[in-house]
Design a protein around this motif. Structure first.
Motif, PDB file in Angstrom:
ATOM      1  N   CYS A  75       1.989 -14.406   5.929  1.00  0.00           N
ATOM      2  CA  CYS A  75       2.662 -15.049   7.061  1.00  0.00           C
ATOM      3  C   CYS A  75       2.059 -14.895   8.454  1.00  0.00           C
ATOM      4  O   CYS A  75       1.904 -15.732   9.289  1.00  0.00           O
ATOM      5  N   MET A  76       1.383 -13.771   8.439  1.00  0.00           N
ATOM      6  CA  MET A  76       0.785 -13.419   9.875  1.00  0.00           C
ATOM      7  C   MET A  76      -0.585 -14.210   9.877  1.00  0.00           C
ATOM      8  O   MET A  76      -0.944 -14.445  11.166  1.00  0.00           O
ATOM      9  N   ARG A  77      -1.096 -14.265   8.808  1.00  0.00           N
ATOM     10  CA  ARG A  77      -2.370 -14.937   8.905  1.00  0.00           C
ATOM     11  C   ARG A  77      -2.027 -16.476   9.306  1.00  0.00           C
ATOM     12  O   ARG A  77      -2.796 -17.164   9.971  1.00  0.00           O
ATOM     13  N   GLY A  78      -1.000 -16.889   8.785  1.00  0.00           N
ATOM     14  CA  GLY A  78      -0.613 -18.308   8.896  1.00  0.00           C
ATOM     15  C   GLY A  78      -0.181 -18.696  10.441  1.00  0.00           C
ATOM     16  O   GLY A  78      -0.395 -19.824  10.749  1.00  0.00           O
ATOM     17  N   LEU A  79       0.262 -17.428  11.196  1.00  0.00           N
ATOM     18  CA  LEU A  79       0.534 -17.646  12.529  1.00  0.00           C
ATOM     19  C   LEU A  79      -0.901 -17.444  13.216  1.00  0.00           C
ATOM     20  O   LEU A  79      -1.033 -17.657  14.480  1.00  0.00           O
ATOM     21  N   GLY A  80      -2.125 -17.236  12.708  1.00  0.00           N
ATOM     22  CA  GLY A  80      -3.314 -16.863  13.302  1.00  0.00           C
ATOM     23  C   GLY A  80      -3.409 -15.406  13.959  1.00  0.00           C
ATOM     24  O   GLY A  80      -4.299 -15.456  14.727  1.00  0.00           O
ATOM     25  N   TYR A  81      -2.679 -14.422  13.378  1.00  0.00           N
ATOM     26  CA  TYR A  81      -2.733 -13.121  13.785  1.00  0.00           C
ATOM     27  C   TYR A  81      -3.173 -12.410  12.405  1.00  0.00           C
ATOM     28  O   TYR A  81      -2.243 -12.220  11.398  1.00  0.00           O
ATOM     29  N   ALA A  82      -4.588 -11.949  12.391  1.00  0.00           N
ATOM     30  CA  ALA A  82      -4.930 -11.470  11.220  1.00  0.00           C
ATOM     31  C   ALA A  82      -5.416  -9.906  11.169  1.00  0.00           C
ATOM     32  O   ALA A  82      -5.938  -9.389  10.427  1.00  0.00           O
ATOM     33  N   GLN A  83      -5.258  -9.451  12.553  1.00  0.00           N
ATOM     34  CA  GLN A  83      -5.475  -8.013  12.708  1.00  0.00           C
ATOM     35  C   GLN A  83      -4.416  -6.997  11.874  1.00  0.00           C
ATOM     36  O   GLN A  83      -3.519  -7.239  12.098  1.00  0.00           O
ATOM     37  N   ASN A  84      -5.182  -5.986  11.952  1.00  0.00           N
ATOM     38  CA  ASN A  84      -4.316  -4.757  11.251  1.00  0.00           C
ATOM     39  C   ASN A  84      -3.252  -5.221  10.327  1.00  0.00           C
ATOM     40  O   ASN A  84      -2.066  -5.065  10.153  1.00  0.00           O
ATOM     41  N   PRO A  85      -3.668  -5.796   9.007  1.00  0.00           N
ATOM     42  CA  PRO A  85      -2.760  -6.164   8.174  1.00  0.00           C
ATOM     43  C   PRO A  85      -2.126  -5.082   7.247  1.00  0.00           C
ATOM     44  O   PRO A  85      -2.652  -3.814   7.425  1.00  0.00           O
ATOM     45  N   GLN A  86      -1.064  -5.370   7.053  1.00  0.00           N
ATOM     46  CA  GLN A  86      -0.164  -4.201   6.293  1.00  0.00           C
ATOM     47  C   GLN A  86      -0.804  -3.524   5.227  1.00  0.00           C
ATOM     48  O   GLN A  86      -1.303  -4.334   4.373  1.00  0.00           O
ATOM     49  N   GLU A 124      -2.626   9.585  -5.190  1.00  0.00           N
ATOM     50  CA  GLU A 124      -1.342   9.420  -4.659  1.00  0.00           C
ATOM     51  C   GLU A 124      -1.356   9.408  -3.028  1.00  0.00           C
ATOM     52  O   GLU A 124      -0.201   9.316  -2.603  1.00  0.00           O
ATOM     53  N   LYS A 125      -2.641   9.640  -2.355  1.00  0.00           N
ATOM     54  CA  LYS A 125      -2.640   9.654  -1.151  1.00  0.00           C
ATOM     55  C   LYS A 125      -2.490   8.711  -0.563  1.00  0.00           C
ATOM     56  O   LYS A 125      -3.818   7.915  -0.344  1.00  0.00           O
ATOM     57  N   GLY A 126      -1.642   7.919   0.014  1.00  0.00           N
ATOM     58  CA  GLY A 126      -1.643   6.634   0.695  1.00  0.00           C
ATOM     59  C   GLY A 126      -1.036   6.541   1.955  1.00  0.00           C
ATOM     60  O   GLY A 126      -1.093   5.474   2.645  1.00  0.00           O
ATOM     61  N   SER A 127      -0.608   7.854   2.443  1.00  0.00           N
ATOM     62  CA  SER A 127       0.146   7.916   3.625  1.00  0.00           C
ATOM     63  C   SER A 127      -0.764   7.512   4.871  1.00  0.00           C
ATOM     64  O   SER A 127      -0.236   7.212   5.796  1.00  0.00           O
ATOM     65  N   GLY A 128      -1.994   8.137   4.693  1.00  0.00           N
ATOM     66  CA  GLY A 128      -2.935   8.039   5.490  1.00  0.00           C
ATOM     67  C   GLY A 128      -3.174   6.536   6.039  1.00  0.00           C
ATOM     68  O   GLY A 128      -3.130   6.290   7.461  1.00  0.00           O
ATOM     69  N   ALA A 129      -3.474   5.695   5.258  1.00  0.00           N
ATOM     70  CA  ALA A 129      -3.594   4.046   5.840  1.00  0.00           C
ATOM     71  C   ALA A 129      -2.449   3.674   6.254  1.00  0.00           C
ATOM     72  O   ALA A 129      -2.307   2.739   7.379  1.00  0.00           O
ATOM     73  N   GLU A 130      -1.227   3.983   5.910  1.00  0.00           N
ATOM     74  CA  GLU A 130       0.249   3.541   6.342  1.00  0.00           C
ATOM     75  C   GLU A 130       0.519   4.180   7.772  1.00  0.00           C
ATOM     76  O   GLU A 130       0.849   3.416   8.628  1.00  0.00           O
ATOM     77  N   SER A 131       0.062   5.202   7.889  1.00  0.00           N
ATOM     78  CA  SER A 131       0.132   6.011   9.207  1.00  0.00           C
ATOM     79  C   SER A 131      -0.697   5.365  10.157  1.00  0.00           C
ATOM     80  O   SER A 131      -0.383   4.985  11.222  1.00  0.00           O
ATOM     81  N   LEU A 132      -1.894   4.987  10.057  1.00  0.00           N
ATOM     82  CA  LEU A 132      -2.900   4.467  10.742  1.00  0.00           C
ATOM     83  C   LEU A 132      -2.343   2.937  11.282  1.00  0.00           C
ATOM     84  O   LEU A 132      -2.533   2.599  12.271  1.00  0.00           O
ATOM     85  N   TYR A 133      -1.903   2.440   9.916  1.00  0.00           N
ATOM     86  CA  TYR A 133      -1.212   0.987  10.382  1.00  0.00           C
ATOM     87  C   TYR A 133      -0.130   0.972  11.287  1.00  0.00           C
ATOM     88  O   TYR A 133      -0.236   0.143  12.393  1.00  0.00           O
ATOM     89  N   ALA A 134       0.884   1.897  11.139  1.00  0.00           N
ATOM     90  CA  ALA A 134       1.767   1.866  12.150  1.00  0.00           C
ATOM     91  C   ALA A 134       1.318   2.240  13.315  1.00  0.00           C
ATOM     92  O   ALA A 134       2.023   1.978  14.531  1.00  0.00           O
ATOM     93  N   LYS A 135       0.287   2.999  13.603  1.00  0.00           N
ATOM     94  CA  LYS A 135      -0.053   3.492  14.857  1.00  0.00           C
ATOM     95  C   LYS A 135      -0.632   2.390  15.632  1.00  0.00           C
ATOM     96  O   LYS A 135      -0.834   2.465  16.860  1.00  0.00           O
ATOM     97  N   ASN A 136      -1.361   1.678  14.854  1.00  0.00           N
ATOM     98  CA  ASN A 136      -2.161   0.366  15.452  1.00  0.00           C
ATOM     99  C   ASN A 136      -1.441  -0.845  15.960  1.00  0.00           C
ATOM    100  O   ASN A 136      -2.121  -1.731  16.072  1.00  0.00           O
ATOM    101  N   VAL A 137      -0.112  -0.886  15.388  1.00  0.00           N
ATOM    102  CA  VAL A 137       0.661  -1.918  15.572  1.00  0.00           C
ATOM    103  C   VAL A 137       0.812  -2.343  17.038  1.00  0.00           C
ATOM    104  O   VAL A 137       1.395  -1.529  17.926  1.00  0.00           O
ATOM    105  N   THR A 138       0.409  -3.362  17.373  1.00  0.00           N
ATOM    106  CA  THR A 138       0.387  -3.750  18.765  1.00  0.00           C
ATOM    107  C   THR A 138       1.830  -4.594  19.232  1.00  0.00           C
ATOM    108  O   THR A 138       2.608  -4.720  18.286  1.00  0.00           O
TER     109      THR A 138
END
Length: 321
Positions: A75-86, A124-138
Motif C-alpha cells: 500500500c505504501m509503495r502504491g502511494l509512492g512512499y517506499a522509504q523505511n518499509p515495515q 529469535e532476535k528480530g526486535s532490533g529491526a523493528e525498533s529501528l523501523y519504529a525509530k525511523n518512522v517520519t
C-alpha cells in the motif's frame, strides 16, 4: 519437573488430599478435579489447558503478521512512499500467549539465570529491526500508515491509512465490533477498524485470568502454596507465596542474576517439584477453565471462528504477492 520427587510418600499423600477435597460441594462449591497429574517438567512451554484450543498456532500467528506487513508495504509503495518499509521478524515458534501463570522454569535454567529468561537465540532476535523501523518512522509515513491525510502525491489514501486497509483485507467477512465484552466482564475497544492480530489472545487471556482468579482462591491451591512456603523455610527462605519470591525487587533491579537470586530460584523450583505445585495448579486451572468455557462459549467461539477466517484471508494475500 525433571522426574518424580524423592518424597514419593508426601506427593502421594498430597494427591490423595486433592482427590479427597474434590468431591462435589466440597470447599464451598469447588469443582471436582479427579486425580492430580505429576508433570515430568517445570516448563511453562509444555503446559496445556482447555483454553489453548481457542488460540491460533505460532505458525498461524506468523501468517497473520506476514500478511499485514506485505499488505502495508504494498500500500505504501502504491502511494509512492517506499522509504523505511515495515520489517518482518523471523519466525520464533513461540505462541503470543504463553503459560506463565505458575511461575515455573526448568531447574537447569534457574541454576544459570535465576528468575531471568535465558538469552534469546540469534534466530529469535528480530526486535532490533523493528525498533529501528519504529525509530525511523517520519511524520509523513505515520500519516500514511494511519490515514491522517486523505491524499498523497495526488493519490487517495485509504480510510484508516495503509494499516487500516491491511486490516480490512485480512478481516474481510469476519470483522469485529468496535467494542467487545470479554469473559471477565470487562470491555475492550479497538476503534472504528475493529480488532486484528491478537484478538483471540486477548479473549483467551481474559478467560484465563477469570479462571486463575478462582484457582488462587481454591483451598487445594492454597494448601499447595502453604506446603511450598514450608519447604522454602526449611531451606532458609521466608516467602509466603511463590509470587513473592519470583517478584522480589532485588531481582528486577539487577541486569544479571546474582548468587542469591539463583539460590532462591533453585530452591523455589525444587520445592514446587517436591509438593507437586504445578500438577495441582494444572488440575485446578483445567477445571476452572472448563467452567469459564461453558459460561463464555459464545465470545470464545466467535474469536476462534473469526481468527480462522483471517488466517484464510492472510494466506490468500500472501499467495497474491
Amino acid at each position: 519437573m525433571t522426574g518424580l520427587p524423592r518424597a514419593v510418600g508426601a506427593t502421594a499423600l498430597l494427591a490423595l488430599a486433592m482427590c479427597a477435597c474434590s468431591s462435589p460441594g466440597a470447599g464451598g462449591g469447588e469443582p471436582e478435579i479427579g486425580s492430580v497429574p505429576t508433570p515430568g517438567h517445570l516448563d511453562a512451554a509444555q503446559i496445556t489447558t482447555p483454553l489453548d484450543a481457542y488460540l491460533p498456532t505460532p505458525e498461524e500467528n506468523y501468517t497473520l503478521k506476514k500478511a499485514r506487513v506485505l499488505l502495508v508495504n504494498a500500500c505504501m509503495r502504491g502511494l509512492g512512499y517506499a522509504q523505511n518499509p515495515q520489517p518482518l521478524a523471523r519466525f520464533s515458534g513461540k505462541p503470543y500467549l504463553e503459560h506463565s501463570e505458575f511461575l515455573v522454569v526448568p531447574i537447569a535454567q534457574a541454576e544459570k539465570y535465576g528468575y531471568k529468561p535465558p538469552p534469546a537465540p540469534d534466530r529469535e532476535k528480530g526486535s532490533g529491526a523493528e525498533s529501528l523501523y519504529a525509530k525511523n518512522v517520519t511524520d509523513v509515513q505515520g500519516d500514511l500508515l494511519s490515514g491522517r491525510v486523505s491524499t498523497f502525491n495526488g493519490k487517495k489514501v485509504p480510510a484508516g491509512g495503509c494499516e487500516g486497509e491491511a486490516l480490512r483485507t485480512i478481516t474481510a467477512g469476519a470483522a469485529t465490533s468496535e467494542e467487545v465484552t470479554l469473559p471477565d466482564g470487562s470491555a475492550a475497544g479497538a476503534g472504528k477498524g475493529g480488532f486484528g492480530e491478537g484478538f483471540a489472545e486477548m479473549v483467551v487471556a481474559s478467560a484465563r485470568g477469570k479462571a486463575m482468579a478462582e484457582v488462587r482462591e481454591d483451598s487445594r491451591f492454597l494448601d499447595a502454596s502453604e506446603r511450598w512456603s514450608d519447604c522454602m523455610k526449611k531451606q532458609g527462605y521466608d516467602y509466603d507465596s511463590p509470587s513473592s519470591a519470583w517478584n522480589e525487587k532485588k531481582w528486577s533491579d539487577a541486569t544479571r542474576a546474582g548468587k542469591r537470586e539463583i539460590a532462591v530460584a533453585v530452591a523455589d523450583m525444587g520445592c514446587k517439584k517436591k509438593v507437586n505445585y504445578l500438577g495441582v495448579g494444572i488440575a485446578l486451572e483445567t477445571a476452572y477453565e472448563k467452567q469459564v468455557i461453558e459460561e463464555s462459549a459464545e465470545v470464545l467461539e466467535d474469536a476462534k471462528d473469526k481468527t480462522a477466517r483471517w488466517i484464510e484471508n492472510a494466506n490468500q494475500a500472501i499467495e497474491a504477492r
